[in-house]
Design a protein around this motif. Structure first.
Motif, PDB file in Angstrom:
ATOM      1  N   LYS A  17       0.927  -1.300  -0.053  1.00 20.57           N
ATOM      2  CA  LYS A  17       0.047  -0.035   0.003  1.00 20.57           C
ATOM      3  C   LYS A  17       0.841   1.293   0.047  1.00 20.57           C
ATOM      4  N   ARG A  18       0.546   2.231  -0.846  1.00 21.99           N
ATOM      5  CA  ARG A  18       1.211   3.463  -1.169  1.00 21.99           C
ATOM      6  C   ARG A  18       0.544   4.618  -0.215  1.00 21.99           C
ATOM      7  N   CYS A  19       1.098   5.741   0.140  1.00 22.81           N
ATOM      8  CA  CYS A  19       0.554   6.811   0.405  1.00 22.81           C
ATOM      9  C   CYS A  19       0.843   8.092  -0.428  1.00 22.81           C
ATOM     10  N   LEU A  20       0.009   8.736  -1.019  1.00 21.89           N
ATOM     11  CA  LEU A  20       0.367   9.930  -1.834  1.00 21.89           C
ATOM     12  C   LEU A  20       0.315  11.191  -1.093  1.00 21.89           C
ATOM     13  N   VAL A  21       1.409  11.930  -0.952  1.00 16.65           N
ATOM     14  CA  VAL A  21       1.061  13.312  -0.176  1.00 16.65           C
ATOM     15  C   VAL A  21       0.937  14.411  -1.409  1.00 16.65           C
ATOM     16  N   VAL A  22      -0.185  14.828  -1.499  1.00 17.66           N
ATOM     17  CA  VAL A  22      -0.620  15.709  -2.844  1.00 17.66           C
ATOM     18  C   VAL A  22      -0.843  17.010  -2.342  1.00 17.66           C
ATOM     19  N   VAL A  23       0.111  17.814  -3.079  1.00 19.20           N
ATOM     20  CA  VAL A  23      -0.169  19.361  -2.596  1.00 19.20           C
ATOM     21  C   VAL A  23      -0.790  19.899  -4.021  1.00 19.20           C
ATOM     22  N   GLN A  37       8.346  12.587  -5.979  1.00 16.68           N
ATOM     23  CA  GLN A  37       9.512  12.364  -5.090  1.00 16.68           C
ATOM     24  C   GLN A  37       8.968  11.321  -4.041  1.00 16.68           C
ATOM     25  N   ARG A  38       9.884  10.182  -3.842  1.00 15.36           N
ATOM     26  CA  ARG A  38       9.772   9.277  -2.754  1.00 15.36           C
ATOM     27  C   ARG A  38      10.314   9.936  -1.618  1.00 15.36           C
ATOM     28  N   LEU A  39       9.485   9.768  -0.672  1.00 19.22           N
ATOM     29  CA  LEU A  39       9.792  10.196   0.876  1.00 19.22           C
ATOM     30  C   LEU A  39      10.123   9.097   1.618  1.00 19.22           C
ATOM     31  N   LEU A  40       9.590   7.948   1.589  1.00 19.11           N
ATOM     32  CA  LEU A  40       9.886   6.656   2.392  1.00 19.11           C
ATOM     33  C   LEU A  40       9.582   5.514   1.504  1.00 19.11           C
ATOM     34  N   PRO A  41      10.666   4.580   1.613  1.00 17.25           N
ATOM     35  CA  PRO A  41      11.936   4.552   1.811  1.00 17.25           C
ATOM     36  C   PRO A  41      12.663   5.651   1.433  1.00 17.25           C
ATOM     37  N   VAL A  42      13.630   6.304   1.888  1.00 15.30           N
ATOM     38  CA  VAL A  42      14.609   7.364   1.484  1.00 15.30           C
ATOM     39  C   VAL A  42      15.129   6.873   0.062  1.00 15.30           C
ATOM     40  N   SER A  43      15.094   7.539  -1.008  1.00 18.98           N
ATOM     41  CA  SER A  43      15.926   7.248  -2.259  1.00 18.98           C
ATOM     42  C   SER A  43      17.346   7.741  -2.243  1.00 18.98           C
ATOM     43  N   LEU A  44      18.381   6.968  -2.529  1.00 20.56           N
ATOM     44  CA  LEU A  44      19.483   7.430  -2.632  1.00 20.56           C
ATOM     45  C   LEU A  44      19.981   7.376  -4.020  1.00 20.56           C
ATOM     46  N   GLU A  45      19.211   7.381  -5.151  1.00 21.41           N
ATOM     47  CA  GLU A  45      19.763   7.078  -6.594  1.00 21.41           C
ATOM     48  C   GLU A  45      20.646   8.408  -6.911  1.00 21.41           C
ATOM     49  N   ALA A  46      20.025   9.546  -6.645  1.00 21.34           N
ATOM     50  CA  ALA A  46      20.810  10.630  -6.949  1.00 21.34           C
ATOM     51  C   ALA A  46      21.949  11.335  -6.211  1.00 21.34           C
ATOM     52  N   ARG A  47      22.503  10.332  -5.096  1.00 20.66           N
ATOM     53  CA  ARG A  47      23.368  11.009  -4.204  1.00 20.66           C
ATOM     54  C   ARG A  47      24.860  10.121  -4.548  1.00 20.66           C
ATOM     55  N   LYS A  48      25.959  10.516  -4.642  1.00 18.61           N
ATOM     56  CA  LYS A  48      26.899   9.922  -4.973  1.00 18.61           C
ATOM     57  C   LYS A  48      27.729   9.925  -3.536  1.00 18.61           C
ATOM     58  N   SER A  49      27.956   8.778  -3.034  1.00 20.97           N
ATOM     59  CA  SER A  49      28.838   8.647  -1.698  1.00 20.97           C
ATOM     60  C   SER A  49      30.251   9.272  -2.101  1.00 20.97           C
ATOM     61  N   GLU A  56       5.199   2.565   1.490  1.00 24.20           N
ATOM     62  CA  GLU A  56       5.684   3.848   0.634  1.00 24.20           C
ATOM     63  C   GLU A  56       5.262   4.909   0.780  1.00 24.20           C
ATOM     64  N   VAL A  57       5.981   6.010   0.952  1.00 17.02           N
ATOM     65  CA  VAL A  57       5.181   7.314   0.677  1.00 17.02           C
ATOM     66  C   VAL A  57       5.928   8.319  -0.237  1.00 17.02           C
ATOM     67  N   ASP A  58       5.081   8.632  -1.109  1.00 18.66           N
ATOM     68  CA  ASP A  58       5.568   9.664  -2.331  1.00 18.66           C
ATOM     69  C   ASP A  58       4.790  10.871  -2.256  1.00 18.66           C
ATOM     70  N   LEU A  59       5.575  11.972  -2.779  1.00 10.81           N
ATOM     71  CA  LEU A  59       5.244  13.312  -2.765  1.00 10.81           C
ATOM     72  C   LEU A  59       5.141  13.802  -4.019  1.00 10.81           C
ATOM     73  N   VAL A  60       3.885  14.467  -4.202  1.00 14.14           N
ATOM     74  CA  VAL A  60       3.491  15.009  -5.457  1.00 14.14           C
ATOM     75  C   VAL A  60       3.256  16.171  -5.333  1.00 14.14           C
ATOM     76  N   TYR A  61       3.959  17.250  -5.892  1.00 16.53           N
ATOM     77  CA  TYR A  61       3.777  18.702  -5.801  1.00 16.53           C
ATOM     78  C   TYR A  61       4.374  19.263  -6.988  1.00 16.53           C
ATOM     79  N   THR A  62       4.268  20.715  -7.199  1.00 23.28           N
ATOM     80  CA  THR A  62       4.813  21.604  -8.229  1.00 23.28           C
ATOM     81  C   THR A  62       5.914  22.052  -7.780  1.00 23.28           C
TER      82      THR A  62
END
Length: 285
Positions: free
Chosen positions: A77-83, A183-195, A164-170
């Motif tokens: 089950k997902r949760c959409l945080v919609v603004v 944008q995914r809020l939970l679990p935290v997405s690390l795809e764009a992060r270079k360690s 899963e929690v996803d944020l939808v905004y403008t």
């Protein structure tokens, strides 16, 4: 017939002028609110970047961390945080958000945390499950309200009610460019992060630290998204009202031209009738 037509045109011109006064007033109000919204948005972004970098640093440098906030689990089950907006008359601002949501929804069950009246109305009409700790208005939303939303989301995530929690905004790019984003809020997405190569040691430990920092992180993300969305809404409304005012001005010019033509035709017809009557009298004499 000509007289009736001229009367209708005059009434139409009066109606369009009244509408143009309203659209110009709304444009001025949107311009004023846009300046305030942009200041608030720009002030929120540094906090957002620091909070996001902190969470991602913890995850990137502690591969043994076994936190569900990072590793995730099967999504039932997902949760959409919609603004979305509080009102209409903002061009395609609200429509773009809902279009993005429709394109990303899958067969996975979902619930909605709505922020803004238009978001609640849309999902209520769709018959979706709406969480009761959302916000009726996006404009002026305080950080405390975002923190309550974050606490509610974490409580449901911990209880296994959502996975899963996803944020939808403008996102506000410029006055003429606003982009609906997800944008995914939970679990935290690390795809764009270079360690980096450095090793970090955390006290009291990465799992406990993430658990303690996660409410502030989620609240900051939601607050920043709301600030972006409010600025985007005001910019979209300003552009829409400017276009409406220009269209009304063009319509008035066109109606004035039609009125002048109708008036000229009426005068010509009256002159023709007078001349015809005079000629008729001369023939009788």
């Amino acid at each position: 017939m000509a007289g009736t037509s001229m009367k209708d045109i005059r009434l139409r011109i009066k109606s369009v002028r009244s509408t143009m006064q309203i659209t110009k007033a709304m444009q001025l109000v949107a311009s004023s609110k846009l300046r305030q919204a942009r200041s608030r948005m720009e002030a929120s972004r540094p906090y957002l970047e620091i909070a996001r970098d902190t969470i991602e640093d913890i995850a990137a440098h502690n591969t043994g961390c076994d936190s569900p906030y990072l590793n995730g689990r099967p999504v039932r089950k997902r949760c959409l945080v919609v603004v979305a907006g509080d009102r209409g008359l903002a061009g395609s601002y609200n429509a773009n958000v809902f279009k993005l949501i429709r394109s990303e929804l899958s067969e996975t069950d979902f619930c909605v945390l709505s922020i803004g009246r238009k978001a609640r109305e849309y999902f209520a009409y769709q018959g979706a499950e709406i969480l009761d700790f959302g916000a009726e208005k996006a404009e002026g939303l305080a950080m405390e309200a975002c923190r309550r939303m974050a606490d509610g989301l974490i409580a449901r995530f911990d209880a296994g009610e959502i996975d899963e929690v996803d944020l939808v905004y403008t996102r506000f790019v410029s006055v003429l460019n606003q982009q609906a984003q997800s944008q995914r809020l939970l679990p935290v997405s690390l795809e764009a992060r270079k360690s980096s190569a450095r090793q970090m040691i955390f006290e009291p430990g990465p799992e406990a630290l993430i658990r303690r920092a996660m409410p502030d992180y989620l609240a900051g993300m939601i607050y920043a998204a709301v600030c972006d969305s409010v600025a985007s809404e005001q910019a979209a409304r300003r552009v829409a009202m400017d276009a409406a005012s220009k269209n009304a001005s063009e319509m008035i010019d066109d109606l004035n031209l039609r009125y002048n033509r109708a008036r000229q035709a009426s005068i010509t017809q009256e002159l023709t009738e007078i001349v015809a009557g005079a000629e008729s009298e001369n023939e009788e004499i």
